[in-house]
Structures are given as C-alpha cells and as structure tokens.
Design an enzyme around this catalytic site. Structure first.
Site, PDB file in Angstrom:
ATOM      1  N   ASN A 158       0.892  -1.067   0.061  1.00 48.85           N
ATOM      2  CA  ASN A 158      -0.099  -0.053   0.103  1.00 48.85           C
ATOM      3  C   ASN A 158       0.889   1.147  -0.162  1.00 48.85           C
ATOM      4  OD1 ASN A 158      -1.386   2.271   0.771  1.00 48.85           O
ATOM      5  ND2 ASN A 158      -3.020   0.992   1.881  1.00 48.85           N
ATOM      6  N   GLU A 207      -3.860   1.749  -2.748  1.00 40.78           N
ATOM      7  CA  GLU A 207      -4.079   3.227  -2.725  1.00 40.78           C
ATOM      8  C   GLU A 207      -3.099   3.931  -3.588  1.00 40.78           C
ATOM      9  OE1 GLU A 207      -5.493   5.443   0.857  1.00 40.78           O
ATOM     10  OE2 GLU A 207      -4.161   3.796   1.874  1.00 40.78           O
ATOM     11  N   ASP A 241      -3.889  -5.066   0.886  1.00 40.69           N
ATOM     12  CA  ASP A 241      -4.054  -4.492   2.211  1.00 40.69           C
ATOM     13  C   ASP A 241      -5.301  -4.857   2.774  1.00 40.69           C
ATOM     14  OD1 ASP A 241      -4.591  -2.610   4.405  1.00 40.69           O
ATOM     15  OD2 ASP A 241      -4.608  -0.754   3.626  1.00 40.69           O
ATOM     16  N   ASN A 267      -6.725  -4.648   5.780  1.00 41.04           N
ATOM     17  CA  ASN A 267      -7.326  -3.839   6.799  1.00 41.04           C
ATOM     18  C   ASN A 267      -7.901  -4.576   7.832  1.00 41.04           C
ATOM     19  OD1 ASN A 267      -6.931  -0.985   6.681  1.00 41.04           O
ATOM     20  ND2 ASN A 267      -8.007  -0.882   4.851  1.00 41.04           N
ATOM     21  N   ASP A 274      -1.220  -6.539   5.997  1.00 43.53           N
ATOM     22  CA  ASP A 274      -0.672  -6.468   4.650  1.00 43.53           C
ATOM     23  C   ASP A 274      -0.572  -7.945   4.376  1.00 43.53           C
ATOM     24  OD1 ASP A 274      -0.598  -3.514   3.309  1.00 43.53           O
ATOM     25  OD2 ASP A 274       0.292  -3.670   5.519  1.00 43.53           O
ATOM     26  N   ASP A 290       2.715   4.531   5.219  1.00 41.32           N
ATOM     27  CA  ASP A 290       2.542   4.106   6.460  1.00 41.32           C
ATOM     28  C   ASP A 290       2.536   2.636   6.461  1.00 41.32           C
ATOM     29  OD1 ASP A 290       0.198   4.374   5.215  1.00 41.32           O
ATOM     30  OD2 ASP A 290      -0.911   4.895   6.786  1.00 41.32           O
ATOM     31  N   HIS A 291       2.732   2.115   5.386  1.00 47.22           N
ATOM     32  CA  HIS A 291       2.816   0.541   5.131  1.00 47.22           C
ATOM     33  C   HIS A 291       4.015   0.322   4.582  1.00 47.22           C
ATOM     34  CE1 HIS A 291      -1.890  -0.107   5.231  1.00 47.22           C
ATOM     35  NE2 HIS A 291      -1.873   0.807   5.039  1.00 47.22           N
TER      36      HIS A 291
END
Length: 255
Positions: free
Chosen positions: A7, A34, A145, A147, A216, A245-246
């Site tokens: 991501n 994303e 991802d 989530n 992930d 942030d991933h």
C-alpha cells in the site's frame, strides 16, 4: 517467483520509493494499493522503463489498485463480479501461470459505522468470487491491504485494540472465511512469533516504538503451499523520507 504487496498511500508521492524498491528487492510481481491516481495519470511508461508491465484501475484522490509484473498479465478483472461498487479496490490477472488477486479491503472507519457494514458486505462478495476463482485457478495468490489483523499476534497491544476496527470479531471471521476456501497466510507458514507488523501510524513514533499491526497479507492456495519457500515484511521503505505508512509484504514461490 517473488510476489509482493504494498500500500503506497499515493503513488504520485511514493513513486521514487517504488523505483528504488523495485531495483533493490527485485520482485517478479507487485500488487499496489491506494495509488490514488485516475488511469490517464498512471506512470505506466516510468514503470515500463524499470522492466515491469502494468495493469491498473484507479480513481482520483483515493483508492486505486495496480499489478506490476515482469511478464505480461492476462485475463484481467477490475471489479468483483456481480457486486455494484464505484470504488476501485480490486484487480486480478494471471501472471506466469499464477492467478493473482490484489485487494484493497475497505477500512470500515469504526465498528457499527455504515462503512463497517459495507466492509462486511464487500468481504462476503469477495469470498463468493474467490470460491469461483480458486476452482478455475488452483494456483492462486490473494494479496493486498486487508485492513484486518488476523489475530492478536498481529497487534502491538491486543487489549487496547480488542473489539475495535481492524481487530473486531466479525472482521476476523470474514478473513477466516477467505482462508477456509483453502488459502494460507504465507507469513505464518514461516513465522509464528508475535510482534511482526506491516503498518505503523505516523503519529506517536509508531515505527520507532513498533506500535503496529500486520494487515498487509499474501495468501496462497493449497496448490501453492508446497512452493512457498519464504515470506516476510520489508520494513526498510517505511524508514525512508516521506514514507507510506505501510511496508511491503512478500512471498517467494519456488519454481
């Protein structure tokens, strides 16, 4: 065959990171989430210059998914069949004989929120679709991802996150329903310890203090399980300037 997921949280911002990582990590296939780019703005030529073909499905400002591969991808699908959804969260293709499904799973915002209900409906539709995909393509990889932190080993503070978004029982049950199709979490085929994460909040020194979640995932079908030679998470790009942030997660399939 090295297959990864990342991501990037805006490909426009993270393109220099992607270029560097492709050169250093040398994956054969990468699923991006994303991308936050509509299709005319996708940097297809720049990625081709690095030796990768691209298939992508995006929209401006948010969402967006892509598959990059060293060999051309075929049989491309860019939505969940039969599930009406304007958000660009799914892309699948067959690459070098392996069916690869790239998912950017709905975040859900908060337990009980309408977006949470949408997340559970979306995951149910994904399950029905993947049941058909695995019958048609026994050698299947589902990555992205998700989530969802699969269990408490994947959460830095299970007590604080208990019952909350990304860690609630219905979300974990929905992920388990995908695994019950005959999919395996490749990371857990090689590593059982807690404390390994793929996402860290930008705030509160999340990475430095390892306040993360493992959300992930790279799932492999039973037909690929014996070929799953290694799997891991590459924290290095998360340390770079202006990072996503991933961090990328990856699996290596023996030929």
């Amino acid at each position: 065959m090295k297959i990864a997921t990342w991501n990037v949280n805006s490909l426009n911002v993270r393109m220099p990171h992607l270029k560097q990582w492709l050169v250093e990590a040398q994956p054969d296939v990468v699923g991006l989430q994303e991308t936050k780019l509509d299709d005319p703005r996708f940097p297809d030529a720049d990625i081709a210059a690095l030796g990768y073909r691209s298939v992508f499905c995006g929209q401006k400002t948010y969402n967006g998914v892509a598959l990059l591969s060293r060999v051309p991808a075929g049989e491309c699908v860019v939505a969940i069949p039969g599930f009406e959804d304007e958000q660009k969260r799914v892309i699948a293709a067959t690459i070098d004989g392996v069916r690869v499904v790239n998912l950017y799973v709905v975040n859900g915002k908060a337990v009980g929120d309408p977006k949470y209900d949408y997340k559970l409906r979306w995951l149910a539709a994904v399950r029905d679709w993947l049941a058909e995909e695995i019958r048609a393509h026994p050698e299947l990889v589902v990555l992205g991802d998700f989530n969802i932190a699969p269990d408490d080993r994947d959460v830095h503070d299970p007590a604080a996150w208990h019952g909350k978004i990304l860690c609630s029982t219905p979300e974990r049950d929905a992920l388990r329903a995908l695994l019950d199709l005959g999919l395996h979490d490749s990371f857990r085929l090689h590593q059982q310890e807690a404390g390994h994460f793929s996402w860290w909040d930008y705030r509160l020194g999340g990475l430095r203090r390892n306040l993360g979640l493992r959300i992930d995932l790279v799932l492999v079908s039973e037909a690929l399980r014996a070929r799953c030679a290694a799997a891991g998470i590459d924290r290095e790009p998360r340390t770079w300037e202006r990072p996503s942030d991933h961090a990328p997660a990856w699996v290596t399939l023996a030929r």
